[in-house]
Scaffold this active site. Structure first.
Site, PDB file in Angstrom:
ATOM      1  N   ASP A  37       0.901  -1.304   0.224  1.00 26.73           N
ATOM      2  CA  ASP A  37       0.045  -0.181  -0.095  1.00 26.73           C
ATOM      3  C   ASP A  37       0.959   1.304   0.036  1.00 26.73           C
ATOM      4  O   ASP A  37       2.140   1.190  -0.012  1.00 26.73           O
ATOM      5  CB  ASP A  37      -0.968  -0.084   1.274  1.00 26.73           C
ATOM      6  CG  ASP A  37      -2.393   0.752   1.197  1.00 26.73           C
ATOM      7  OD1 ASP A  37      -1.950   2.069   0.976  1.00 26.73           O
ATOM      8  OD2 ASP A  37      -3.326   0.218   1.080  1.00 26.73           O
ATOM      9  N   ASN A  86      -6.091  -5.126  -5.795  1.00 26.09           N
ATOM     10  CA  ASN A  86      -7.121  -4.613  -5.077  1.00 26.09           C
ATOM     11  C   ASN A  86      -6.915  -3.113  -4.849  1.00 26.09           C
ATOM     12  O   ASN A  86      -8.043  -2.356  -4.810  1.00 26.09           O
ATOM     13  CB  ASN A  86      -7.148  -5.547  -3.713  1.00 26.09           C
ATOM     14  CG  ASN A  86      -8.240  -4.523  -2.840  1.00 26.09           C
ATOM     15  OD1 ASN A  86      -9.377  -4.548  -2.746  1.00 26.09           O
ATOM     16  ND2 ASN A  86      -7.470  -3.741  -1.896  1.00 26.09           N
ATOM     17  N   TYR A 152     -13.150   6.584 -13.432  1.00 25.09           N
ATOM     18  CA  TYR A 152     -13.504   5.507 -12.498  1.00 25.09           C
ATOM     19  C   TYR A 152     -14.003   4.310 -13.404  1.00 25.09           C
ATOM     20  O   TYR A 152     -13.464   3.220 -13.440  1.00 25.09           O
ATOM     21  CB  TYR A 152     -14.207   5.658 -11.253  1.00 25.09           C
ATOM     22  CG  TYR A 152     -14.310   4.422 -10.477  1.00 25.09           C
ATOM     23  CD1 TYR A 152     -13.004   4.281  -9.700  1.00 25.09           C
ATOM     24  CD2 TYR A 152     -15.527   3.871 -10.072  1.00 25.09           C
ATOM     25  CE1 TYR A 152     -13.189   3.195  -8.584  1.00 25.09           C
ATOM     26  CE2 TYR A 152     -15.714   2.691  -9.496  1.00 25.09           C
ATOM     27  CZ  TYR A 152     -14.289   2.316  -8.592  1.00 25.09           C
ATOM     28  OH  TYR A 152     -14.280   1.425  -7.936  1.00 25.09           O
TER      29      TYR A 152
HETATM   30  P1  NAD Z   1     -10.274   1.835   0.587  1.00 26.93           P
HETATM   31  O1  NAD Z   1     -10.015   3.197  -0.003  1.00 26.93           O
HETATM   32  O2  NAD Z   1     -10.602   1.255   1.893  1.00 26.93           O
HETATM   33  O3  NAD Z   1      -8.910   0.968   0.186  1.00 26.93           O
HETATM   34  C1  NAD Z   1      -8.409   1.229  -1.125  1.00 26.93           C
HETATM   35  C2  NAD Z   1      -6.659   1.071  -0.821  1.00 26.93           C
HETATM   36  O4  NAD Z   1      -5.843   1.328  -1.922  1.00 26.93           O
HETATM   37  C3  NAD Z   1      -6.324   2.203   0.244  1.00 26.93           C
HETATM   38  O5  NAD Z   1      -5.655   1.591   1.193  1.00 26.93           O
HETATM   39  C4  NAD Z   1      -5.233   2.887  -0.699  1.00 26.93           C
HETATM   40  O6  NAD Z   1      -4.235   3.678   0.385  1.00 26.93           O
HETATM   41  C5  NAD Z   1      -4.673   2.044  -1.512  1.00 26.93           C
HETATM   42  N1  NAD Z   1      -4.142   2.777  -2.697  1.00 26.93           N
HETATM   43  C6  NAD Z   1      -4.711   3.993  -3.303  1.00 26.93           C
HETATM   44  N2  NAD Z   1      -3.707   4.137  -4.159  1.00 26.93           N
HETATM   45  C7  NAD Z   1      -2.698   3.425  -4.269  1.00 26.93           C
HETATM   46  C8  NAD Z   1      -1.485   3.167  -5.015  1.00 26.93           C
HETATM   47  N3  NAD Z   1      -1.108   4.132  -6.130  1.00 26.93           N
HETATM   48  N4  NAD Z   1      -0.710   1.967  -4.869  1.00 26.93           N
HETATM   49  C9  NAD Z   1      -1.186   1.213  -3.695  1.00 26.93           C
HETATM   50  N5  NAD Z   1      -2.130   1.374  -2.942  1.00 26.93           N
HETATM   51  C10 NAD Z   1      -3.048   2.500  -3.133  1.00 26.93           C
HETATM   52  O7  NAD Z   1     -11.331   1.152  -0.727  1.00 26.93           O
HETATM   53  P2  NAD Z   1     -11.722  -0.435  -0.892  1.00 26.93           P
HETATM   54  O8  NAD Z   1     -13.285  -0.211  -0.625  1.00 26.93           O
HETATM   55  O9  NAD Z   1     -11.094  -1.666   0.114  1.00 26.93           O
HETATM   56  O10 NAD Z   1     -11.120  -0.667  -2.228  1.00 26.93           O
HETATM   57  C11 NAD Z   1     -10.581  -1.783  -2.834  1.00 26.93           C
HETATM   58  C12 NAD Z   1     -10.873  -1.959  -4.260  1.00 26.93           C
HETATM   59  O11 NAD Z   1     -12.304  -2.215  -4.421  1.00 26.93           O
HETATM   60  C13 NAD Z   1     -10.629  -0.792  -5.082  1.00 26.93           C
HETATM   61  O12 NAD Z   1     -10.241  -1.106  -6.334  1.00 26.93           O
HETATM   62  C14 NAD Z   1     -12.030  -0.153  -5.410  1.00 26.93           C
HETATM   63  O13 NAD Z   1     -12.100   0.525  -6.499  1.00 26.93           O
HETATM   64  C15 NAD Z   1     -12.946  -1.345  -5.338  1.00 26.93           C
HETATM   65  N6  NAD Z   1     -14.316  -1.182  -5.199  1.00 26.93           N
HETATM   66  C16 NAD Z   1     -14.912  -0.528  -4.042  1.00 26.93           C
HETATM   67  C17 NAD Z   1     -16.116  -0.370  -4.081  1.00 26.93           C
HETATM   68  C18 NAD Z   1     -16.645   0.219  -2.556  1.00 26.93           C
HETATM   69  O14 NAD Z   1     -17.896   0.576  -2.779  1.00 26.93           O
HETATM   70  N7  NAD Z   1     -16.018   0.315  -1.496  1.00 26.93           N
HETATM   71  C19 NAD Z   1     -16.914  -0.757  -4.893  1.00 26.93           C
HETATM   72  C20 NAD Z   1     -16.628  -1.491  -5.942  1.00 26.93           C
HETATM   73  C21 NAD Z   1     -15.248  -1.449  -6.158  1.00 26.93           C
END
Ligand code: NAD
Length: 258
Positions: A37, A86, A152
């Site tokens: 991360d 992820n 996105y």
């Molecule tokens: P989150 O924001 O809790 O976690 C995302 C993580 O990615 C964070 O810890 C952040 O620091 C890290 N991150 C951001 N930029 C980065 C980079 N350049 N390199 C490495 N790490 C990086 O969100 P989440 O819900 O756990 O999201 C996980 C995945 O699920 C993402 O790909 C998101 O697009 C996808 N997603 C989320 C949702 C939702 O509603 N939460 C819905 C559909 C898809």
């Protein structure tokens, strides 16, 4: 159950809401887990005290970080057999004509190019492991259009195409590649503002109209991920798995409707 004993798992965005749930589940299932991360303090705190877990600084847009992460995983625990792409970031809500090019490029870089770089970096290690499983976390946004979120949505549609192509290229090497398409998951991604001054998604999104009237919890996605990366899914590749509580179906008809 220890479905992943002796397997090395690499999870990006591992300090986030879903990533940390995946970390805990793989540890419970006996795996050796490396999370990457850009939030180093939080990431390091999540693995503190675990023999089978390690944190690396991994900005998924940086090829050098990827090489170092794979090297660290392999030298600590052995070749990688599971990669979970992820890490992801959201788009500030704006019309295409008003959006900033920098935002577009950064969101594509993290969500799409980051996934591409991850596959490139991990595959040589997976070959040494004798095969493996890659899961790319896309979104229900990859199955539709969403006004005001073009970068996105486009990035996640790109992840779909990348997943199918990688599955074709890697199948004969014993590497399966699939994508998960979550609906709205209760993590900081939706409960915290994307930027100061913006309302968090959870302030205005309600699951009430949909078939399953609740937000997804990280564990809902983790369970699907564990299945897809386990031996039970050994015939599944190039496939897309929506876990959205019926969101893409549109509003549900109430049971008492005439
Ligand atoms: P989150 O924001 O809790 O976690 C995302 C993580 O990615 C964070 O810890 C952040 O620091 C890290 N991150 C951001 N930029 C980065 C980079 N350049 N390199 C490495 N790490 C990086 O969100 P989440 O819900 O756990 O999201 C996980 C995945 O699920 C993402 O790909 C998101 O697009 C996808 N997603 C989320 C949702 C939702 O509603 N939460 C819905 C559909 C898809």
């Amino acid at each position: 159950m220890e479905r992943f004993a002796g397997r090395t798992v690499l999870i990006t965005g591992g300090a986030g809401g879903q990533g940390s749930s995946h970390l805990q589940a793989y540890l419970d299932e006996g795996a050796d887990v490396v999370i990457g991360d850009i939030r180093d303090q939080l990431g390091a705190s999540l693995v503190a005290g675990h023999d089978r877990a390690h944190y690396v600084h991994l900005d998924v847009t940086d090829e050098g970080d990827w090489a170092a992460a794979v090297e660290a995983a392999e030298s600590l625990f052995g070749p990688i057999s599971v990669l979970v792409n992820n890490a992801g970031i959201g788009s500030p809500p704006v019309l295409i004509e008003d959006g900033a090019l920098d935002d577009w490029q950064h969101i594509i870089a993290v969500n799409l190019t980051g996934t591409y770089l991850g596959i490139r970096a991990a595959v040589p290690s997976m070959k040494r492991a004798g095969g493996g499983s890659i899961v790319n976390i896309a979104s229900m946004a990859a199955n539709t259009g969403i006004a005001h979120l073009a970068p996105y949505v486009a990035s996640k549609w790109g992840v779909r195409g990348l997943t199918r192509t990688a599955a074709l290229e890697l199948g004969r090497l014993g590497v399966r590649v699939n994508s998960i398409h979550p609906g709205v998951v209760e993590t900081p991604f939706i409960t915290e503002p994307l930027r100061p001054g913006l309302a968090p998604v959870s302030d205005y999104f309600s699951p009430d109209p949909f078939a399953i009237k609740r937000l997804a919890q990280p564990r809902d996605i983790t369970e699907l991920l564990l299945f897809l990366t386990s031996e039970a899914a050994s015939f599944i590749t190039g496939s897309e798995f929506v876990a959205d509580g019926g969101l893409l179906l549109g509003p549900a008809v109430p049971a008492d409707a005439a």
